[in-house]
Design an enzyme around this catalytic site. Structure first.
Site, PDB file in Angstrom:
ATOM      1  N   LYS A   1      10.983  19.775 -31.582  1.00  0.00           N
ATOM      2  CA  LYS A   1      12.370  19.394 -31.283  1.00  0.00           C
ATOM      3  C   LYS A   1      13.115  20.632 -30.855  1.00  0.00           C
ATOM      4  O   LYS A   1      12.780  21.744 -31.256  1.00  0.00           O
ATOM      5  CB  LYS A   1      13.030  18.822 -32.544  1.00  0.00           C
ATOM      6  CG  LYS A   1      14.243  17.991 -32.245  1.00  0.00           C
ATOM      7  CD  LYS A   1      13.822  16.596 -31.835  1.00  0.00           C
ATOM      8  CE  LYS A   1      14.973  15.643 -31.709  1.00  0.00           C
ATOM      9  NZ  LYS A   1      14.489  14.257 -31.756  1.00  0.00           N
TER      10      LYS A   1
HETATM   11  N1  GLU Z   1      14.547  12.226 -28.906  1.00  0.00           N
HETATM   12  C1  GLU Z   1      13.777  11.043 -29.065  1.00  0.00           C
HETATM   13  C2  GLU Z   1      13.329  10.891 -30.500  1.00  0.00           C
HETATM   14  O1  GLU Z   1      13.934  11.412 -31.423  1.00  0.00           O
HETATM   15  C3  GLU Z   1      12.652  10.937 -28.045  1.00  0.00           C
HETATM   16  C4  GLU Z   1      11.635  12.008 -28.115  1.00  0.00           C
HETATM   17  C5  GLU Z   1      10.623  11.957 -26.960  1.00  0.00           C
HETATM   18  O2  GLU Z   1      10.636  11.029 -26.173  1.00  0.00           O
HETATM   19  O3  GLU Z   1       9.824  12.905 -26.891  1.00  0.00           O
HETATM   20  O4  GLU Z   1      12.402  10.190 -30.795  1.00  0.00           O
END
Ligand code: GLU
Length: 423
Positions: free
Chosen positions: A112
């Site tokens: 993240k």
């Molecule tokens: N930000 C989204 C989540 O928390 C999507 C992450 C992604 O598609 O890699 O799942």
């Protein structure tokens, strides 16, 4: 990887990850040595980003990328722009991505990113420069086989287009597979925009079925009307559920006869994203949304909103966590004891990363699927994951959240054992 606690960071979200991990590990008698490894993020990168503002002055922003695990595949996870972004939060979100990918059975680890900033106060030019500088500084650790960002809170397809372009300019190759959630004309996947919200709808439907509830007799309240909340609301309406209350950062609305969600989405689009002033609903106090009388509650905003202070007052029967980390562990226990079904974030909102996986596959193949193909495969993946988690919850007599952790931890540590620890 919690930062030292200070007055400005009252709660460590990473502590939540550790707490649930510990419960799951005990249930499956996990080797403590394996627990030690998965308790920590694998790589933490912090960058200072000097950006020239439109008035000519400079501001230095702080950016993060935490790669929690690359055991089952490259790092994968969104990038969020928010004034409250900090290392503790990004680390927890990265760990949740590891569990999400494992639960969905898709070949990714978890990562993240985030930049501490208030995007509402930045111009498009400033946002673009910030995004490009962040990408350039992280170029060495990103890549289709290393770590693949995606949208999260306050980032979108345009942000992903800038990341794709900056990365491609650095490598000298057209590398659309370095990010997901891109515009379709740039290698994005059809269906990706709606995937998280649609996935929320599918898991709510499965949970209702497991509880013997009839969808057409159910009502729902939605906290948050961004991408996830609005599409989840639409998905529930399509299943026959009446959405009776909705809130966003600006206010809250109710309509006991059902809010026309499609019309509200169009209204918000024309009003700077805000639902305030919508004529077909009545204004209610914003903090009433979580305890609103309804069958299904969808928290689809930020962390820590369902706490020990309000958990006992929640009237819903099913909570579908569209947001990441909306429920504190103390609240989670209260809800479980009350007999509520909480579909945990790492299952409920995993439709986003699932279609991100489809996008990455399509980019690498250079062959693109129809929206129906994407949606059918999403349906298949969500239903399968829900059933696996549900089965584990019955086997271990535990909540869907603990079952999700059990499933994820087993899948990650099984691969970890096969790969071995390189030293
Ligand atoms: N930000 C989204 C989540 O928390 C999507 C992450 C992604 O598609 O890699 O799942």
């Amino acid at each position: 990887m919690a930062e030292p606690k200070s007055a400005t960071i009252p709660v460590s979200i990473y502590e939540y990850v550790l707490e649930y991990l510990d419960i799951a590990a005990k249930k499956i008698s996990l080797d403590p040595n394996l627990l030690k490894i998965i308790e920590q993020p694998r790589k933490v990168t912090i960058v200072k980003l000097p950006i020239q503002m439109d008035d000519g002055s400079f501001q230095v922003f702080t950016g993060y990328r935490v790669q929690h695990s690359t055991v089952r595949g490259p790092g994968k996870g969104g990038i969020r722009y928010h004034p409250k972004v900090n290392l503790d939060e990004v680390s927890a979100l990265a760990a949740w991505m590891t569990w999400k990918s494992a639960i969905m059975g898709i070949p990714f680890g978890g990562a993240k990113g985030g930049i501490t900033c208030d995007p509402k106060k930045l111009s498009m030019g400033e946002l673009e420069r910030l995004t490009r500088r962040y990408t350039a500084d992280l170029a060495d650790i990103l890549g289709p086989e290393k770590d693949i960002p995606a949208p999260d809170v306050n980032t979108n397809a345009q942000t992903m287009a800038w990341i794709m372009d900056t990365y491609s300019m650095h490598t000298g190759e057209y590398k659309s597979s370095v990010v997901t959630g891109k515009p379709v004309v740039l290698g994005g996947s059809r269906g990706r925009h709606d995937a998280t919200g649609n996935g929320v709808g599918i898991t709510v439907r499965e949970a209702a079925k497991a509880k013997g509830l009839k969808l057409e007799e159910c009502t729902a309240a939605i906290q948050g009307f961004g991408n996830v909340g609005s599409i989840a609301a639409l998905s529930l309406v399509k299943m026959g559920i009446k959405v009776v209350a909705v809130s966003d950062v600006n206010g809250a609305l109710e309509n006991k006869g059902g809010i026309p969600i499609k019309v509200l989405i169009d209204y918000a689009k024309e009003n700077n994203g805000s639902i305030v002033g919508f004529p077909d609903a009545k204004v209610i106090e914003a903090d009433k949304i979580l305890t609103y009388p309804c069958d299904i509650l969808i928290p689809a905003a930020l962390e820590n909103v369902i706490t020990k202070e309000n958990a006992a007052d929640i009237k819903a029967n099913i909570i579908g966590e569209g947001a990441n980390g909306p429920t504190t562990p103390e609240a989670d226990k209260i809800l479980y004891d009350k007999g509520l079904t909480v579909i945990p974030d790492i299952l409920c909102n995993a439709g986003g990363v699932t279609v991100s996986y489809f996008e990455w596959v399509q980019d690498r193949l250079g062959y693109f699927w129809t929206e129906d193909d994407v949606n059918n495969r999403l349906e298949e993946h969500m239903v399968r994951a829900f059933r696996h988690v549900h089965d584990v919850s019955e086997e271990f007599d535990c909540s869907l959240r603990i079952a999700s952790y059990i499933l994820a931890v087993k899948r990650v540590t099984d691969v970890l054992l096969l790969r071995g620890v390189y030293a």
